[in-house]
Design an enzyme around this catalytic site. Structure first.
Site, PDB file in Angstrom:
ATOM      1  N   ASN A   6       0.846  -1.193   0.000  1.00 29.03           N
ATOM      2  CA  ASN A   6       0.000   0.000   0.000  1.00 29.03           C
ATOM      3  C   ASN A   6       0.885   1.249   0.000  1.00 29.03           C
ATOM      4  OD1 ASN A   6      -1.559   2.259   1.042  1.00 29.03           O
ATOM      5  ND2 ASN A   6      -3.150   0.787   1.550  1.00 29.03           N
ATOM      6  N   ASP A  35      -0.253   4.478   0.049  1.00 31.02           N
ATOM      7  CA  ASP A  35      -1.013   5.656   0.468  1.00 31.02           C
ATOM      8  C   ASP A  35      -0.142   6.718   1.143  1.00 31.02           C
ATOM      9  OD1 ASP A  35      -3.289   4.397  -0.424  1.00 31.02           O
ATOM     10  OD2 ASP A  35      -4.112   4.000   1.572  1.00 31.02           O
ATOM     11  N   HIS A  36       0.755   6.275   2.026  1.00 30.85           N
ATOM     12  CA  HIS A  36       1.434   7.251   2.881  1.00 30.85           C
ATOM     13  C   HIS A  36       2.641   7.898   2.223  1.00 30.85           C
ATOM     14  CE1 HIS A  36      -1.508   6.710   5.881  1.00 30.85           C
ATOM     15  NE2 HIS A  36      -1.295   5.409   5.931  1.00 30.85           N
ATOM     16  N   ARG A  54       3.302  18.896   2.228  1.00 28.31           N
ATOM     17  CA  ARG A  54       3.935  20.104   1.735  1.00 28.31           C
ATOM     18  C   ARG A  54       3.228  20.703   0.522  1.00 28.31           C
ATOM     19  NH1 ARG A  54       9.398  21.474   3.118  1.00 28.31           N
ATOM     20  NH2 ARG A  54       9.290  23.008   1.438  1.00 28.31           N
ATOM     21  N   HIS A  89      -5.782   3.520  -1.555  1.00 25.23           N
ATOM     22  CA  HIS A  89      -7.100   3.857  -1.019  1.00 25.23           C
ATOM     23  C   HIS A  89      -7.434   5.291  -1.393  1.00 25.23           C
ATOM     24  CE1 HIS A  89      -9.810   4.106   2.851  1.00 25.23           C
ATOM     25  NE2 HIS A  89     -10.457   4.444   1.742  1.00 25.23           N
ATOM     26  N   ARG A 134      -9.633   7.932  -0.659  1.00 23.15           N
ATOM     27  CA  ARG A 134     -10.633   8.335   0.327  1.00 23.15           C
ATOM     28  C   ARG A 134     -11.519   9.461  -0.214  1.00 23.15           C
ATOM     29  NH1 ARG A 134     -10.571   7.500   5.883  1.00 23.15           N
ATOM     30  NH2 ARG A 134      -9.128   5.886   6.588  1.00 23.15           N
ATOM     31  N   ARG A 194      -7.359  12.641   1.362  1.00 29.20           N
ATOM     32  CA  ARG A 194      -6.308  13.052   2.302  1.00 29.20           C
ATOM     33  C   ARG A 194      -4.928  12.552   1.884  1.00 29.20           C
ATOM     34  NH1 ARG A 194      -7.848   9.867   7.794  1.00 29.20           N
ATOM     35  NH2 ARG A 194      -9.832  10.891   7.329  1.00 29.20           N
ATOM     36  N   HIS A 195      -4.871  11.484   1.111  1.00 29.75           N
ATOM     37  CA  HIS A 195      -3.565  11.031   0.618  1.00 29.75           C
ATOM     38  C   HIS A 195      -3.641  10.752  -0.882  1.00 29.75           C
ATOM     39  CE1 HIS A 195      -5.513   7.235   1.714  1.00 29.75           C
ATOM     40  NE2 HIS A 195      -5.279   7.408   2.996  1.00 29.75           N
ATOM     41  N   GLU A 233      -8.782   0.404  -3.042  1.00 29.30           N
ATOM     42  CA  GLU A 233      -9.592   0.468  -1.830  1.00 29.30           C
ATOM     43  C   GLU A 233     -10.501   1.687  -1.890  1.00 29.30           C
ATOM     44  OE1 GLU A 233      -7.123   0.435   1.638  1.00 29.30           O
ATOM     45  OE2 GLU A 233      -6.828  -1.739   1.548  1.00 29.30           O
ATOM     46  N   THR A 274      -7.086   6.268  10.558  1.00 33.13           N
ATOM     47  CA  THR A 274      -6.961   5.146   9.637  1.00 33.13           C
ATOM     48  C   THR A 274      -8.191   4.282   9.828  1.00 33.13           C
ATOM     49  OG1 THR A 274      -5.525   3.324   8.924  1.00 33.13           O
ATOM     50  CG2 THR A 274      -5.676   3.726  11.301  1.00 33.13           C
ATOM     51  N   THR A 275      -8.372   3.294   8.976  1.00 37.31           N
ATOM     52  CA  THR A 275      -9.564   2.455   9.055  1.00 37.31           C
ATOM     53  C   THR A 275      -9.611   1.741  10.397  1.00 37.31           C
ATOM     54  OG1 THR A 275      -9.389   2.129   6.674  1.00 37.31           O
ATOM     55  CG2 THR A 275     -10.861   0.661   7.870  1.00 37.31           C
ATOM     56  N   GLU A 308     -10.898  -9.633   3.169  1.00 40.81           N
ATOM     57  CA  GLU A 308      -9.622  -9.278   3.781  1.00 40.81           C
ATOM     58  C   GLU A 308      -9.857  -9.099   5.269  1.00 40.81           C
ATOM     59  OE1 GLU A 308      -6.097  -5.889   3.690  1.00 40.81           O
ATOM     60  OE2 GLU A 308      -7.308  -6.236   1.892  1.00 40.81           O
ATOM     61  N   HIS A 356      -3.551  -4.826   7.874  1.00 47.90           N
ATOM     62  CA  HIS A 356      -3.725  -3.677   8.751  1.00 47.90           C
ATOM     63  C   HIS A 356      -2.808  -3.802   9.967  1.00 47.90           C
ATOM     64  CE1 HIS A 356      -5.842   0.113   9.391  1.00 47.90           C
ATOM     65  NE2 HIS A 356      -5.688  -0.121  10.681  1.00 47.90           N
ATOM     66  N   GLY A 357      -1.809  -2.919   9.992  1.00 46.23           N
ATOM     67  CA  GLY A 357      -0.912  -2.835  11.134  1.00 46.23           C
ATOM     68  C   GLY A 357       0.196  -3.857  11.175  1.00 46.23           C
ATOM     69  N   GLY A 411       1.176  -1.528   4.305  1.00 46.57           N
ATOM     70  CA  GLY A 411       1.559  -0.231   3.792  1.00 46.57           C
ATOM     71  C   GLY A 411       2.280   0.662   4.775  1.00 46.57           C
ATOM     72  N   HIS A 412       1.587   1.103   5.818  1.00 45.81           N
ATOM     73  CA  HIS A 412       2.127   2.123   6.713  1.00 45.81           C
ATOM     74  C   HIS A 412       3.480   1.713   7.280  1.00 45.81           C
ATOM     75  CE1 HIS A 412       2.456   4.339  10.609  1.00 45.81           C
ATOM     76  NE2 HIS A 412       2.161   5.336   9.812  1.00 45.81           N
TER      77      HIS A 412
END
Length: 249
Positions: free
Chosen positions: A12, A14-15, A23, A48, A50, A54-55, A75, A105-106, A156, A199-200, A221-222
């Protein structure tokens, strides 16, 4: 449905977009990150889009669809706007997730059992368009049975609570959550659903999830983006890939 020794890794990105948007610049570029992830061994890319953008932004999805050589897992929330975007692009996979504007986050799984009729009608055009529909859910049997009834291809399983308990040092709760995830994976597999998880997940927590024979794909991802700050993206992905393969073996 068969299980597989080969466990896929979806990365992922996203971040990368989160850092870019902080920035308001054009960099770092999520498309570049996706291409690097592919070259490092990712089996697919997750993004994802959203509702509040936001990302990941709409242009990122355009770029990913035009650039990727591996499948895109798109996503999204179950809204008409997102459905239209998915039908426009027809990505390999569409993963429906719950979404709240105020969350970081979700926070949990989709309530398929409580919204079965609407979600069944919502995913029908996506399935007809050739997208593999995945539902991001908890391990509760009612949610898994509902996912099967509306003919999703994939569930998932949300591994966030398992990971949180691990880092809180609440190992009894962690082990109970892991046992429930294993039961959920077995149930979903028995109903003909392909099982993914995410997730996580981190280097410390991935092995017990990767060892589940029913799980076909992990989406991470994160942590990978965070670890990339210290060791680089290619090294982070390759280390995660090695830990997954070791656990699976």
């Amino acid at each position: 449905m068969e299980t597989s020794d080969k466990l896929r890794l979806g990365v992922n990105i996203d971040h990368v977009a989160t850092v870019r948007n902080a920035r308001g610049s054009a960099y770092p570029d999520p498309i570049r990150a996706a291409k690097l992830a592919e070259s490092a061994g990712a089996d697919g890319i997750t993004a994802h889009l959203r509702e509040d953008r936001r990302h990941i932004r709409d242009g990122d999805i355009d770029g990913l669809m035009a650039t990727l050589t591996t499948p895109l897992n798109f996503e999204m929330a179950a809204t008409h706007e997102m459905q239209a975007i998915a039908l426009k692009h027809r990505p390999h996979a569409v993963c429906l997730v719950p979404e709240k504007r105020e969350e970081r986050t979700t926070e949990g799984g989709l309530d398929v059992a409580g919204d079965e009729s609407r979600l069944g009608a919502f995913i029908a055009p996506l399935i007809e368009a050739g997208c593999r529909v995945s539902l991001f859910i908890g391990h509760e049997p009612a949610q898994i049975h509902a996912a099967a009834r509306i003919e999703a291809a994939v569930v998932e399983l949300h591994t966030g609570a398992y990971c949180d308990h691990h880092y809180e040092g609440n190992y009894a709760a962690r082990d109970a959550e892991l046992a429930a995830l294993k039961e959920g994976a077995r149930l979903a597999h028995s109903l003909g659903l392909e099982v993914h998880a995410g997730h996580g997940l981190t280097f410390e927590t991935v092995a017990p999830i990767a060892a589940m024979p029913e799980v076909m794909e992990l989406n991470i991802g994160h942590f990978l983006m965070a670890e990339s700050l210290f060791i680089g993206m290619e090294a982070a992905i390759r280390q995660m890939r090695a830990l997954m393969d070791e656990a699976r073996a």
